[in-house]
Scaffold this motif. Structure first.
Motif, PDB file in Angstrom:
ATOM      1  N   GLU A  24       6.327  -2.165   5.349  1.00 41.10           N
ATOM      2  CA  GLU A  24       5.170  -2.993   5.211  1.00 41.10           C
ATOM      3  C   GLU A  24       5.033  -4.017   6.441  1.00 41.10           C
ATOM      4  O   GLU A  24       6.010  -4.632   6.695  1.00 41.10           O
ATOM      5  CB  GLU A  24       5.056  -3.558   3.671  1.00 41.10           C
ATOM      6  CG  GLU A  24       4.810  -2.520   2.747  1.00 41.10           C
ATOM      7  CD  GLU A  24       5.009  -3.057   1.309  1.00 41.10           C
ATOM      8  OE1 GLU A  24       5.005  -4.186   1.221  1.00 41.10           O
ATOM      9  OE2 GLU A  24       4.733  -2.377   0.353  1.00 41.10           O
ATOM     10  N   GLU A  32      -6.807   4.833   4.706  1.00 44.60           N
ATOM     11  CA  GLU A  32      -5.644   5.399   4.163  1.00 44.60           C
ATOM     12  C   GLU A  32      -5.259   6.419   4.753  1.00 44.60           C
ATOM     13  O   GLU A  32      -5.732   7.584   5.521  1.00 44.60           O
ATOM     14  CB  GLU A  32      -6.403   6.050   2.787  1.00 44.60           C
ATOM     15  CG  GLU A  32      -4.963   6.605   1.996  1.00 44.60           C
ATOM     16  CD  GLU A  32      -5.661   7.223   0.486  1.00 44.60           C
ATOM     17  OE1 GLU A  32      -5.283   8.388   0.148  1.00 44.60           O
ATOM     18  OE2 GLU A  32      -6.356   6.407  -0.010  1.00 44.60           O
ATOM     19  N   PHE A  89      -0.332   5.674   2.307  1.00 36.93           N
ATOM     20  CA  PHE A  89      -0.294   4.234   2.577  1.00 36.93           C
ATOM     21  C   PHE A  89      -1.640   3.881   3.477  1.00 36.93           C
ATOM     22  O   PHE A  89      -2.277   4.694   3.559  1.00 36.93           O
ATOM     23  CB  PHE A  89       1.049   3.662   3.476  1.00 36.93           C
ATOM     24  CG  PHE A  89       1.178   4.342   4.919  1.00 36.93           C
ATOM     25  CD1 PHE A  89       0.538   3.978   6.031  1.00 36.93           C
ATOM     26  CD2 PHE A  89       1.630   5.505   4.849  1.00 36.93           C
ATOM     27  CE1 PHE A  89       0.704   4.319   7.162  1.00 36.93           C
ATOM     28  CE2 PHE A  89       1.861   6.377   6.044  1.00 36.93           C
ATOM     29  CZ  PHE A  89       1.400   5.607   7.248  1.00 36.93           C
ATOM     30  N   SER A 111       0.786  -1.299  -0.084  1.00 36.35           N
ATOM     31  CA  SER A 111       0.051   0.045   0.052  1.00 36.35           C
ATOM     32  C   SER A 111       0.915   1.219   0.243  1.00 36.35           C
ATOM     33  O   SER A 111       0.365   2.415  -0.130  1.00 36.35           O
ATOM     34  CB  SER A 111      -1.131   0.118   1.057  1.00 36.35           C
ATOM     35  OG  SER A 111      -0.220   0.038   2.352  1.00 36.35           O
ATOM     36  N   ARG A 154      -2.306   9.782   4.657  1.00 42.98           N
ATOM     37  CA  ARG A 154      -1.255  10.705   3.915  1.00 42.98           C
ATOM     38  C   ARG A 154      -0.287  11.540   5.091  1.00 42.98           C
ATOM     39  O   ARG A 154      -0.760  12.078   6.006  1.00 42.98           O
ATOM     40  CB  ARG A 154      -2.199  11.508   3.106  1.00 42.98           C
ATOM     41  CG  ARG A 154      -1.436  12.621   2.209  1.00 42.98           C
ATOM     42  CD  ARG A 154      -2.373  13.367   1.324  1.00 42.98           C
ATOM     43  NE  ARG A 154      -3.032  12.381   0.461  1.00 42.98           N
ATOM     44  CZ  ARG A 154      -4.499  12.163   0.152  1.00 42.98           C
ATOM     45  NH1 ARG A 154      -5.154  13.261   0.908  1.00 42.98           N
ATOM     46  NH2 ARG A 154      -4.787  11.365  -0.674  1.00 42.98           N
ATOM     47  N   ILE A 186       2.883   4.273  -1.305  1.00 37.81           N
ATOM     48  CA  ILE A 186       3.036   5.082  -2.708  1.00 37.81           C
ATOM     49  C   ILE A 186       3.632   6.124  -2.335  1.00 37.81           C
ATOM     50  O   ILE A 186       3.299   7.074  -1.393  1.00 37.81           O
ATOM     51  CB  ILE A 186       1.649   5.372  -3.380  1.00 37.81           C
ATOM     52  CG1 ILE A 186       0.869   4.137  -3.480  1.00 37.81           C
ATOM     53  CG2 ILE A 186       1.862   6.226  -4.403  1.00 37.81           C
ATOM     54  CD1 ILE A 186      -0.826   4.467  -3.665  1.00 37.81           C
ATOM     55  N   ARG A 187       4.882   6.361  -2.775  1.00 36.87           N
ATOM     56  CA  ARG A 187       5.696   7.340  -2.624  1.00 36.87           C
ATOM     57  C   ARG A 187       5.723   8.303  -3.702  1.00 36.87           C
ATOM     58  O   ARG A 187       6.153   7.796  -4.994  1.00 36.87           O
ATOM     59  CB  ARG A 187       7.288   7.069  -2.620  1.00 36.87           C
ATOM     60  CG  ARG A 187       7.296   6.053  -1.343  1.00 36.87           C
ATOM     61  CD  ARG A 187       8.938   5.668  -0.989  1.00 36.87           C
ATOM     62  NE  ARG A 187       9.091   4.987  -0.067  1.00 36.87           N
ATOM     63  CZ  ARG A 187       9.348   4.960   1.307  1.00 36.87           C
ATOM     64  NH1 ARG A 187       9.339   6.374   1.569  1.00 36.87           N
ATOM     65  NH2 ARG A 187       9.344   4.188   2.301  1.00 36.87           N
ATOM     66  N   GLY A 188       5.334   9.560  -3.836  1.00 42.24           N
ATOM     67  CA  GLY A 188       5.128  10.476  -4.669  1.00 42.24           C
ATOM     68  C   GLY A 188       6.472  11.086  -5.196  1.00 42.24           C
ATOM     69  O   GLY A 188       7.347  10.838  -4.472  1.00 42.24           O
ATOM     70  N   ILE A 221       3.905  10.834   1.271  1.00 40.51           N
ATOM     71  CA  ILE A 221       3.721   9.354   1.290  1.00 40.51           C
ATOM     72  C   ILE A 221       2.189   8.904   1.558  1.00 40.51           C
ATOM     73  O   ILE A 221       1.761   9.648   2.517  1.00 40.51           O
ATOM     74  CB  ILE A 221       4.727   8.752   2.174  1.00 40.51           C
ATOM     75  CG1 ILE A 221       6.052   8.846   1.726  1.00 40.51           C
ATOM     76  CG2 ILE A 221       4.554   7.015   2.366  1.00 40.51           C
ATOM     77  CD1 ILE A 221       6.820  10.180   2.725  1.00 40.51           C
TER      78      ILE A 221
END
Length: 149
Positions: A99, A86, A76, A65, A88, A67-69, A74
């Motif tokens: 994880e 979720e 997850f 889950s 942020r 997700i690094r922009g 971030i």
């Protein structure tokens, strides 16, 4: 003379009671923003808090889950088993953040997303915050290979 002593004692007692009540009220007022309640993802989804309420959420970082922009944001998901939320976060994550590991975040729940101001990860392979461990055990999502089980 006796009446004067009695009156003086009553006055001292009344002043002390007022001072005690005033100091208790001032301490409560000062701590109103410093108290953060812990919630699991299941509790957050069952009873979403107000957008301006700061609280702590904890659980395991859901596998796959993170997700690094391109910026330092971030995204997850944190889970306690049956539910996941979720998260942020804008900033640098702790080195041990990964994880399937325990985490606790402090922030606000806005439009279905937990906007974290701070993220804490477990500090070694055997530690997990007590609140997170209790929430995972209550949801029967506690890992069996954990020595604390």
């Amino acid at each position: 003379m006796k009446s004067l002593k009695k009156t003086r004692r009553i006055q001292v007692f009344a002043v002390a009671a007022v001072a005690l009540a005033l100091s208790t009220a001032l301490i409560g007022y000062a701590m109103r923003d410093g108290i953060n309640f812990f919630r699991s993802p299941s509790e957050v989804l069952a009873e979403p808090p107000h957008e301006n309420e700061v609280f702590r959420i904890g659980g395991l970082v859901e596998e796959g889950s993170i997700i690094r922009g391109q910026s330092d944001t971030i995204v997850f998901r944190v889970t306690d088993g049956p539910a996941s939320v979720e998260v942020r976060y804008r900033g640098i994550l702790p080195d041990l953040f990964s994880e399937n590991e325990g985490m606790v975040g402090t922030g606000r729940f806005i439009n279905g997303v937990f906007e974290a101001q701070e993220i804490l990860a477990k500090h070694d392979e055997t530690y997990m915050p007590r609140e997170v461990m209790e929430a995972l055990k209550a949801q029967e999502h506690w890992r069996a290979d954990d020595p604390e089980n």
